[in-house]
Design a protein around this motif. Sequence first.
Motif, PDB file in Angstrom:
ATOM      1  N   ASP A 177       0.909  -0.951   0.138  1.00 16.17           N
ATOM      2  CA  ASP A 177       0.018   0.217   0.003  1.00 16.17           C
ATOM      3  C   ASP A 177       0.888   1.263  -0.164  1.00 16.17           C
ATOM      4  OD1 ASP A 177       1.019  -0.600   2.420  1.00 16.17           O
ATOM      5  OD2 ASP A 177      -1.040  -0.314   3.527  1.00 16.17           O
ATOM      6  N   LYS A 215      -2.259  -9.300   3.443  1.00 17.53           N
ATOM      7  CA  LYS A 215      -2.610  -7.810   3.785  1.00 17.53           C
ATOM      8  C   LYS A 215      -1.330  -7.114   3.383  1.00 17.53           C
ATOM      9  CE  LYS A 215      -0.394  -8.080   8.409  1.00 17.53           C
ATOM     10  NZ  LYS A 215      -0.551  -7.698   9.991  1.00 17.53           N
ATOM     11  N   TYR A 258      -8.536  -7.120   6.659  1.00 18.96           N
ATOM     12  CA  TYR A 258      -8.457  -7.951   5.371  1.00 18.96           C
ATOM     13  C   TYR A 258      -8.771  -9.311   5.553  1.00 18.96           C
ATOM     14  CZ  TYR A 258      -5.803  -4.183   3.663  1.00 18.96           C
ATOM     15  OH  TYR A 258      -5.362  -2.751   3.209  1.00 18.96           O
ATOM     16  N   ARG A 284      -8.600  -2.749  -2.195  1.00 15.64           N
ATOM     17  CA  ARG A 284      -7.554  -1.691  -1.771  1.00 15.64           C
ATOM     18  C   ARG A 284      -6.758  -1.112  -3.065  1.00 15.64           C
ATOM     19  NH1 ARG A 284      -4.334   1.810  -1.365  1.00 15.64           N
ATOM     20  NH2 ARG A 284      -3.269   2.486   0.242  1.00 15.64           N
ATOM     21  N   ARG A 289      -8.485   2.383  -0.799  1.00 16.72           N
ATOM     22  CA  ARG A 289      -8.966   2.533   0.805  1.00 16.72           C
ATOM     23  C   ARG A 289      -9.334   0.845   0.796  1.00 16.72           C
ATOM     24  NH1 ARG A 289     -14.615   2.057   0.781  1.00 16.72           N
ATOM     25  NH2 ARG A 289     -15.735   2.461  -1.306  1.00 16.72           N
ATOM     26  N   GLY A 290      -9.450   0.594   2.172  1.00 19.39           N
ATOM     27  CA  GLY A 290      -9.802  -0.445   2.662  1.00 19.39           C
ATOM     28  C   GLY A 290     -11.299  -0.766   2.921  1.00 19.39           C
TER      29      GLY A 290
END
Length: 895
Positions: A177, A215, A258, A284, A289-290
Amino acid sequence: MTERQAVWAQAASLFDELAERTADERERIMARRTIPEPVRRWLDELLEAHDADRSMIIDRRVDDLARGLAGTGGTPGLEEMSGQQFGPWRARRMVGRGGMGVVLEGERADGRFDMRVAIKVLAPEAVGATAQALIEQEVRTLAGLEHPGIARLVDGGVRDDGVAWLAMEFVEGEPLDAWCDGHRPSLDMRLDLFRQVAEAVSHCHRALVAHGDIKPANVLVDEHGRARLLDFGIASRMADSAKDPGAGSAGRWCSPGYASPERLGGQAPSIPDDVFALGALLFRLLNGRGIRSAPEQTRLLSGREQVEAGDAAARSSKSGDADLDAVVDRALAPDPDERYRSVEALLDDLDRWSQGFPVIARRGGAAYRFGRWIGRHRSLATAGLLAAVALLSGTGLALWQADKARQAAELAERNAQSAQAAQARAESVNRFLLDLFEAEIPDLPPDRMPTTRQLVDRGIERARHPASGSPELRADLLLTLAGILIARKQLDEADGLIAEARGLVDFETHPELAIRLAMLDVDRNRERNRFEDMESSLERATALLERHDPQAIERLEMQRDLGRLYMRREQLDRAEAVLTEVQHAARQRDDADDLQLRLAGDLAVVAGRNGRPERAVERFEEVLRLKRAQSEPSPLSLATTLVNLAGLHARLGDYTRAEERYREVLALLEPFEDLPQGTRATSLTGLADLRRWQGRFDEAETLIVQSAEEWRRVLDLESVDEDFFIHYYLAELYGDAQRFKGAEERIETAIERMSTGQEAPPGRIAEARADLARYRCEAGRREAARQPLEQAREVLEAGESVSLAEAEAACADEPRGAGISQALIERARSGRGDLSRVARLELARAEQLAAGDPAAARGLVETSLARLDAVGAVADHPLLVRARALREKLRQDGG
């Protein structure tokens, strides 16, 4: 309840009370309470992350939060693990911390080879006694996961103090990320990174391993834009197995941003859970965004919010592409049965999207499918429309165009059918794996994860049953299971599975299975040390890859293995030819940087062993250049190459350059003074050799003592006296200084050490006994030299051993040089390159030739003098004094 548990309990309770209140209300409430500093620190961090919706903060701290809220206590002492040893690995510094323990950068402690690792130290209270008993079995399984997208687990165990640890390949890079936020890659680049991660996860599933904690923080992107999956859920699985299932602890050992609903609800890691986590990862990457906000995650952690089955589905992906959103939404389906049945199925749907085919997740009608066909074949669709118009005017060309358009449409339909067949096969494989994970195993509690052995046994049983699928599918599964058994050294059982797979299908008509079989044969023969058979297997695997998948990096890896096999068999010219060819091919690729570095090192070793030190220097210089070209070259890795170069420079007589290289190694290692290093010890020994050759014996002795102390630390010995090293090298030093009594005492101790605990090869011991005989004869004690000389003769071959020849020359009657041949001198020059030994042999040979061939004798004397002058020998060096005296005698005898 421990003090640590009390801190967490109070922090969770206060967060529950304050999370939804305003800032002023929070301050008023906290002003009326007495809140200990540790509680306030965690409470402030939780509230800050909650208010700012800082999901990344929650994700980074989830292990700490989970462990604290679960009441598993602290991890005292883990922060001070730097400098400690874990099996053959030694920690350098802490690079991360989580609820399960700490992550340390480490290296090989014994100096046998250079490798950077990430050591994950698991807190004893977090792992549990039951899990500790399983760690070695789990490590053997995970260490067999060979995939370019996986940071390999290389070692692991449990120390005597109960600390469990895992050593993984060290990966330099940024979390996925953070890398995306910093580089702002295109959609295609994001999807390519996702595919790399998903393919790595798929590889795990084929080996019957569920990751359990996918993740962004567990995916690192290197400087070349390649994604590497790390930090498998082994800790999670062990923690879950050690907990009370009634407490719902399992879900707390995963990332709430996640994890699937069932995982958060307390179920163990599974393939459907990994599919969900991949969907959350793709969400994501596409949406920035999550799937869950920071407030939602903190509420989940504190227990204020229950996991709802539809929590993720309520926020469908809004990437701007309806088909991609449909793919994400299916992966995130709350019900596991509604998700993709496998990672392969998810990837197949992404491939269908990228190629313009209808995606399975969308289930569109005829208009949707026609629209996707138009998107794939805009030029053909236009041609078809023009053909219809031209047909009205009777143009033959239009008929031809229309027919080509029809053929293209039929081909597209066949491609779609082929893709559907591939998906059907992938779903069959996934169903098989799911059945293994879900199957009831006798005597196994329902809350416990099965061991790899139990899964393999269950898999073998099912793969043998015709109801498991087509013969091709069953053969595929049997080969996968055989690969797991080979990695676990259960070779005979693997042979049986491979034989069964052969009986199911004709491998000649299934090239993908034939390739896998050939690569399994390589591994089987390597494990059995059947190098002739291994060569045939490597050649077959390479040929199959060349024919069916010539761009696969595995083809080059197989060819490199073949070259290294030739090295092992001392077929050095053949090894060099193969490795050079692979190196040329690797230089044409963008994905072979690591392979190029390894090949350069292989070729340098070949040159050195093949009697070409100049070529070895060139190749080690190339290795050095490749390492320094890396964004953050490892000082430890650079030191290994430099110490090899220094030794080669000394062997070639470039003593100034050798000393510069040794000094550079010591400077590079200064920041790591607390960590013992074999390269540091070797550099100190190299400098000691230079001082010994110069006749600066006191300085040499100091350096030998320092080197011995470093080896003591590397080998974890109580005293330097335990190792033969210091005695052997001091004996050599005292012999050069003509302190023969001291040399005799030291070499006797070295022989004792080599003959008992350290179990040196017989040849090495015999060489030391020859040296002992020489020291005694040099001191005038010929009778005492008789026994060690006879013992040396029983092992060493006359005319081949330099040590034996020197001993016999020293113990013989005049002339002293009898038995010293020019061939022995050349052997000494091309071997270790010890200047003192070479000069002694040259002078002894000159003394032997002085009467019969004075010209040859003078040549040898001048060569020795030049050698001693090049190293900077002091004026009273015993060999220099001897050489000058012999030169003067030859001058006088010549008139």
